[in-house]
Design an enzyme around this catalytic site. Structure first.
Site, PDB file in Angstrom:
ATOM      1  N   HIS A  38       2.250  84.620  58.566  1.00  0.00           N
ATOM      2  CA  HIS A  38       3.170  85.709  58.889  1.00  0.00           C
ATOM      3  C   HIS A  38       4.389  85.218  59.662  1.00  0.00           C
ATOM      4  CE1 HIS A  38      -0.015  88.611  57.768  1.00  0.00           C
ATOM      5  NE2 HIS A  38       0.986  89.468  57.644  1.00  0.00           N
ATOM      6  N   ASN A  98      -2.733  95.444  51.946  1.00  0.00           N
ATOM      7  CA  ASN A  98      -2.225  94.122  51.571  1.00  0.00           C
ATOM      8  C   ASN A  98      -3.297  93.342  50.795  1.00  0.00           C
ATOM      9  OD1 ASN A  98      -0.357  92.104  51.330  1.00  0.00           O
ATOM     10  ND2 ASN A  98      -0.176  91.682  53.518  1.00  0.00           N
TER      11      ASN A  98
END
Length: 529
Positions: A393, A362
């Protein structure tokens, strides 16, 4: 029901991404900057992005416009001195509000193995666009602040290269946030890189002398991304096949099955944990590599040339699979004799540290966290960065358990590297032993840390850690307490002194691997050109 919703979202996502891939080829060939204006490219990219969002998420896609509208108003009507703070709070707050409503709709408390997997997938599909837009909004706000409110000498080289010197128009802002290449799965990118792509100037430094101009615009002789797109689509196909083949055989929830815990030896539990977490990665490889291929097909992602003259299309790549799983290094041939394999020519080297794994996983999110938090936070930047990552998140407790554990893992890994590594550098044999040990430790630490991220809820997460007697937590805490690490400002000062006076150091300067650190992509492009 949840099952039909899950399947519907999956199908919609894949169909939209395949449509975006085909559209990207058309966009590059028929709406090339040499054939049309930047205004048309902005309009088409934005409208296609809104269409894909509506097709996938229905009226929920209006949240993308509302979030962008609120933050753009803040940019326009507030001063540049504080607008980055207001935009950061507004964008992250609106994202959290939407995530909270989604959690209450699906009610994470109704835990079951199948339900949790479906809820996580549904939540990720519906929240991913807003998460990417939040990254872009906050990144641009800080870049505008750096370019219009701070002096040059106050900026780091990375901040100086990314600084935006003028306020973007509403069309440019919406195009950057909601273009069809990245609306569904990103990845995020810097505003300067995106505008350079839309204006068609990304290739200009390489082609100025040979191409000249044609009707006031540059000729279209930019490098073709065709081979890179084909390669990335092949990776997507393999990743999807692997995921469909092994994901049901090695499920993460099986790690907390009572019968499994009671009847399985601990070493077998460790192996199964590693395999079950390994089985979850291919779906991320598929999504992120496909998103990268879409951007490349549109002509976005060019990052200069390799030494052999081939073009690089990794400007906005989100992961480096070989550096995560296995990277073959020819210079380890001299160590083969240690294992008495004279016929072998390559030895696989895996990610051998917690940081190496994070640097290659990521990547664009790691860059965003680094630019907006780690480099700017005056106190405890590591803890602040992990907490911001958890908030970004979502609001599931498992996210917070994972990232709080990640803080401890990072501090322990840093302590080992600073206090132990130098004792294994005396010979190649010792270095190989260190690499093998740290690879095994990294894989166990990553798998152990990420379990709550998948399980989502508090009860199953704690059940897993209790079955391991919190042994990794305890070991990391003891390492942090026993092995001292110098504060960051002292380490930075020593590093600066080494750069200013390299000949005063007894050791030879280390050769840095091009993928060893998460460097600034915009700077990488300038170096490559």
């Amino acid at each position: 029901n949840d099952g039909s919703c899950f399947v519907s979202l999956q199908v919609n996502f894949v169909v939209c991404q395949l449509f975006a891939l085909l559209t990207a080829f058309w966009f590059r060939l028929y709406l090339h900057p040499s054939k049309t204006s930047t205004f048309v490219r902005h309009v088409v990219a934005t409208l296609l992005g809104f269409y894909l969002a509506l097709f996938c998420f229905g009226w929920y896609a209006l949240h993308f416009l509302i979030q962008s509208g609120i933050t753009y108003s803040i940019m326009i009507f507030s001063g540049v001195e504080n607008m980055h703070k207001y935009c950061f709070v507004a964008a992250l707050g609106y994202l959290s509000f939407c995530q909270i409503t989604r959690v209450y709709v699906f009610d994470y408390g109704l835990y079951s193995a199948d339900f949790t997997g479906r809820v996580m997938a549904i939540f990720c599909f519906s929240s991913s666009p807003m998460m990417i837009i939040t990254q872009k909004i906050t990144s641009l706000a800080f870049e505008i602040h750096d370019g219009m409110a701070r002096k040059e000498e106050q900026l780091t080289p990375s901040q100086r290269s990314l600084a935006v010197r003028s306020m973007p128009s509403l069309l440019e802002y919406l195009s950057y946030n909601c273009n069809f290449m990245g609306i569904l799965a990103g990845p995020t990118c810097s505003y300067k890189d995106y505008i350079t792509f839309i204006e068609g100037t990304a290739y200009y430094p390489q082609h100025l002398e040979t191409n000249g101009k044609e009707n006031g615009k540059y000729k279209q002789s930019d490098p073709s991304p065709k081979m890179d797109v084909i390669h990335k689509l092949s990776v997507c196909a393999i990743s999807l096949l692997v995921f469909l083949t092994i994901s049901r055989r090695f499920t993460v929830v099986h790690n907390i099955d009572d019968a499994f815990i009671a009847s399985t030896p601990f070493y077998a539990q460790v192996v199964y944990l590693y395999l079950s977490m390994l089985a979850t990665r291919p779906k991320y490889y598929f999504v992120w590599t496909l998103a990268d291929a879409i951007n490349n097909a549109a002509g976005f992602g060019f990052n200069g040339y390799n030494k052999d003259g081939t073009p690089r299309w990794d400007l906005i790549s989100n992961l480096r699979i070989l550096d995560i799983e296995v990277r073959l290094r020819v210079h380890l041939n001299s160590l083969i004799s240690i294992f008495f394999f004279p016929g072998l020519f390559l030895i696989p080297q895996f990610a051998t540290s917690f940081k190496m794994f994070l640097d290659n996983w990521n990547i664009q999110t790691a860059l965003w966290l680094k630019r907006v938090c780690y480099e700017r936070c005056p106190y405890n930047p590591t803890a602040a960065t992990f907490l911001l990552s958890a908030m970004w998140h979502g609001v599931y407790p498992g996210y917070y358990i994972t990232f709080l554990t990640g803080i401890l893992m990072t501090l322990a890994a840093r302590a080992i590297r600073h206090n132990v590594r130098q004792y294994f550098l005396a010979s190649s044999k010792h270095k190989l032993v260190y690499d093998v040990m740290t690879w095994a430790g990294t894989q166990v630490a990553i798998s152990y840390t990420v379990v709550p991220f998948v399980l989502l809820s508090v009860q199953p997460s704690l059940k897993f850690y209790k079955s391991w007697y919190f042994c990794v937590h305890v070991a990391c805490m003891l390492l942090v307490l026993a092995l001292p690490v110098k504060p960051r400002h002292i380490r930075n000062r020593q590093q600066d002194n080494c750069l200013l006076h390299p000949h005063q150091q007894g050791d030879k300067p280390a050769v840095q691997n091009s993928h060893s650190t998460t460097d600034n992509n915009y700077n990488q492009k300038l170096k490559a050109t």
